[in-house]
Design a protein around this motif. Structure first.
Motif, PDB file in Angstrom:
ATOM      1  N   GLY A  33       9.641  -1.008  -6.026  1.00  0.00           N
ATOM      2  CA  GLY A  33       9.284   0.236  -5.780  1.00  0.00           C
ATOM      3  C   GLY A  33      10.461   0.921  -5.098  1.00  0.00           C
ATOM      4  N   ASN A  34      10.426   2.347  -5.214  1.00  0.00           N
ATOM      5  CA  ASN A  34      11.386   3.052  -4.427  1.00  0.00           C
ATOM      6  C   ASN A  34      11.676   2.940  -3.099  1.00  0.00           C
ATOM      7  N   MET A  35      12.923   3.368  -2.846  1.00  0.00           N
ATOM      8  CA  MET A  35      13.523   3.137  -1.438  1.00  0.00           C
ATOM      9  C   MET A  35      12.369   3.731  -0.498  1.00  0.00           C
ATOM     10  N   GLY A  36      11.889   3.000   0.369  1.00  0.00           N
ATOM     11  CA  GLY A  36      11.040   3.674   1.397  1.00  0.00           C
ATOM     12  C   GLY A  36       9.315   3.675   0.989  1.00  0.00           C
ATOM     13  N   ALA A  37       9.094   2.785  -0.229  1.00  0.00           N
ATOM     14  CA  ALA A  37       7.775   2.814  -0.696  1.00  0.00           C
ATOM     15  C   ALA A  37       6.962   1.922   0.120  1.00  0.00           C
ATOM     16  N   GLY A  38       7.715   1.073   1.002  1.00  0.00           N
ATOM     17  CA  GLY A  38       6.776   0.105   1.874  1.00  0.00           C
ATOM     18  C   GLY A  38       6.735  -1.286   1.558  1.00  0.00           C
ATOM     19  N   LYS A  39       7.809  -1.910   0.674  1.00  0.00           N
ATOM     20  CA  LYS A  39       7.882  -3.126   0.369  1.00  0.00           C
ATOM     21  C   LYS A  39       7.927  -4.162   1.231  1.00  0.00           C
ATOM     22  N   THR A  40       8.989  -3.944   2.358  1.00  0.00           N
ATOM     23  CA  THR A  40       9.009  -4.713   3.383  1.00  0.00           C
ATOM     24  C   THR A  40       7.914  -4.663   4.311  1.00  0.00           C
ATOM     25  N   THR A  41       7.275  -3.488   4.390  1.00  0.00           N
ATOM     26  CA  THR A  41       5.977  -3.258   5.304  1.00  0.00           C
ATOM     27  C   THR A  41       5.023  -4.261   4.794  1.00  0.00           C
ATOM     28  N   PHE A  42       4.916  -4.270   3.353  1.00  0.00           N
ATOM     29  CA  PHE A  42       3.824  -5.073   2.936  1.00  0.00           C
ATOM     30  C   PHE A  42       4.169  -6.501   2.946  1.00  0.00           C
ATOM     31  N   ILE A  43       5.255  -6.675   2.719  1.00  0.00           N
ATOM     32  CA  ILE A  43       5.730  -8.276   3.019  1.00  0.00           C
ATOM     33  C   ILE A  43       5.382  -8.641   4.349  1.00  0.00           C
ATOM     34  N   GLN A 120       5.627 -13.516 -10.409  1.00  0.00           N
ATOM     35  CA  GLN A 120       4.672 -12.431 -10.403  1.00  0.00           C
ATOM     36  C   GLN A 120       5.378 -11.149  -9.604  1.00  0.00           C
ATOM     37  N   THR A 121       4.874 -10.078 -10.321  1.00  0.00           N
ATOM     38  CA  THR A 121       5.479  -8.843  -9.522  1.00  0.00           C
ATOM     39  C   THR A 121       4.377  -7.841  -8.785  1.00  0.00           C
ATOM     40  N   ILE A 122       4.686  -7.205  -7.672  1.00  0.00           N
ATOM     41  CA  ILE A 122       4.121  -6.455  -7.121  1.00  0.00           C
ATOM     42  C   ILE A 122       5.010  -4.964  -7.111  1.00  0.00           C
ATOM     43  N   THR A 123       4.369  -4.145  -7.483  1.00  0.00           N
ATOM     44  CA  THR A 123       5.060  -2.710  -7.523  1.00  0.00           C
ATOM     45  C   THR A 123       4.200  -1.891  -6.677  1.00  0.00           C
ATOM     46  N   ILE A 124       4.800  -1.110  -5.767  1.00  0.00           N
ATOM     47  CA  ILE A 124       4.281  -0.367  -4.694  1.00  0.00           C
ATOM     48  C   ILE A 124       4.931   0.982  -4.958  1.00  0.00           C
ATOM     49  N   THR A 125       3.870   1.763  -4.982  1.00  0.00           N
ATOM     50  CA  THR A 125       4.154   3.474  -5.161  1.00  0.00           C
ATOM     51  C   THR A 125       3.632   4.252  -3.791  1.00  0.00           C
ATOM     52  N   HIS A 126       4.629   5.054  -3.255  1.00  0.00           N
ATOM     53  CA  HIS A 126       3.839   5.865  -2.207  1.00  0.00           C
ATOM     54  C   HIS A 126       3.404   7.075  -2.836  1.00  0.00           C
ATOM     55  N   LEU A 127       1.952   6.998  -2.491  1.00  0.00           N
ATOM     56  CA  LEU A 127       1.380   8.374  -2.819  1.00  0.00           C
ATOM     57  C   LEU A 127       1.082   9.310  -2.119  1.00  0.00           C
ATOM     58  N   ASP A 129       1.445  10.286   2.667  1.00  0.00           N
ATOM     59  CA  ASP A 129       2.059   9.508   3.830  1.00  0.00           C
ATOM     60  C   ASP A 129       1.261   8.209   4.315  1.00  0.00           C
ATOM     61  N   ASN A 130       0.105   8.064   4.021  1.00  0.00           N
ATOM     62  CA  ASN A 130      -0.782   7.060   4.299  1.00  0.00           C
ATOM     63  C   ASN A 130      -1.204   6.065   3.218  1.00  0.00           C
ATOM     64  N   ILE A 131      -1.239   6.696   2.034  1.00  0.00           N
ATOM     65  CA  ILE A 131      -1.885   5.994   0.947  1.00  0.00           C
ATOM     66  C   ILE A 131      -0.800   5.306  -0.072  1.00  0.00           C
ATOM     67  N   ARG A 132      -0.950   4.404  -0.333  1.00  0.00           N
ATOM     68  CA  ARG A 132      -0.119   3.427  -1.378  1.00  0.00           C
ATOM     69  C   ARG A 132      -1.050   3.084  -2.554  1.00  0.00           C
ATOM     70  N   SER A 133      -0.219   2.514  -3.722  1.00  0.00           N
ATOM     71  CA  SER A 133      -0.681   2.024  -4.852  1.00  0.00           C
ATOM     72  C   SER A 133      -0.116   0.774  -5.100  1.00  0.00           C
ATOM     73  N   LEU A 134      -0.866  -0.182  -5.360  1.00  0.00           N
ATOM     74  CA  LEU A 134       0.043  -1.640  -5.418  1.00  0.00           C
ATOM     75  C   LEU A 134      -0.563  -2.190  -6.747  1.00  0.00           C
ATOM     76  N   LYS A 135       0.259  -2.488  -7.724  1.00  0.00           N
ATOM     77  CA  LYS A 135       0.257  -2.949  -8.841  1.00  0.00           C
ATOM     78  C   LYS A 135       0.571  -4.642  -8.843  1.00  0.00           C
ATOM     79  N   LEU A 136      -0.191  -5.497  -9.421  1.00  0.00           N
ATOM     80  CA  LEU A 136       0.240  -6.855  -9.173  1.00  0.00           C
ATOM     81  C   LEU A 136      -0.145  -7.503 -10.400  1.00  0.00           C
ATOM     82  N   THR A 137       0.863  -8.067 -11.189  1.00  0.00           N
ATOM     83  CA  THR A 137       0.463  -8.858 -12.272  1.00  0.00           C
ATOM     84  C   THR A 137      -0.072  -9.989 -11.854  1.00  0.00           C
TER      85      THR A 137
END
Length: 154
Positions: A33-43, A120-127, A129-137
């Protein structure tokens, strides 16, 4: 492998992390995910779902943080500042890869040739301010017919 998608409101991150945890069958998880997408927050939400009392913080400068689980550990890597595979070897990446503990890796494309095949891969996209898309293989053997594409929406 198939990809399933979760769309979630940030206030529902803990519930989403619990659901995602049910689909993890590899102990190496790549977070894209891009910088600031919320990867660490999700972790952070994910280790909470794994019953850790630790709080995940970005290991950008330390490269790796360790979190304690009831019967295991999570090593959380941020390879953003890694410029070569040699740097990864210099801090002992092979010891972590052979540890049998959970490995959560941000910016893993910087050490792509070292990534275990069963990750496995988790891709987080910042949609917004408060909504995220998460794709998981996921391994297709773990999916029901109804889970083929979209698993949840907020």
């Amino acid at each position: 492998m198939k990809t399933i998608e979760f769309t979630y409101h940030i206030k529902d991150i803990d519930a989403t992390a619990s659901r995602v945890l049910g689909y993890l069958d590899a102990k190496t998880v790549l977070f894209n995910g891009n910088m600031g997408a919320g990867k660490t927050t999700f972790i952070n939400a994910l280790i909470k779902a794994m019953q850790s009392e630790d709080i995940a913080t970005s290991p950008t400068f330390s490269i790796v943080n360790e979190y304690t689980l009831p019967n295991d550990k999570v090593y959380h890597f941020d390879f953003y500042r890694i410029e070569s595979i040699d740097e990864a070897y210099s801090f002992g990446i092979e010891d972590y890869l052979n540890s049998n503990h959970w490995l959560f890796m941000e910016w893993s494309e910087r050490i792509e040739e070292l990534i275990p095949e069963d990750s496995q891969t988790i891709t987080i996209t910042h949609l917004n301010d408060n909504i995220r898309s998460l794709k998981l293989t996921v391994n297709t053997k773990h999916l029901t017919e109804n889970e083929a594409m979209t698993v949840s929406k907020f």
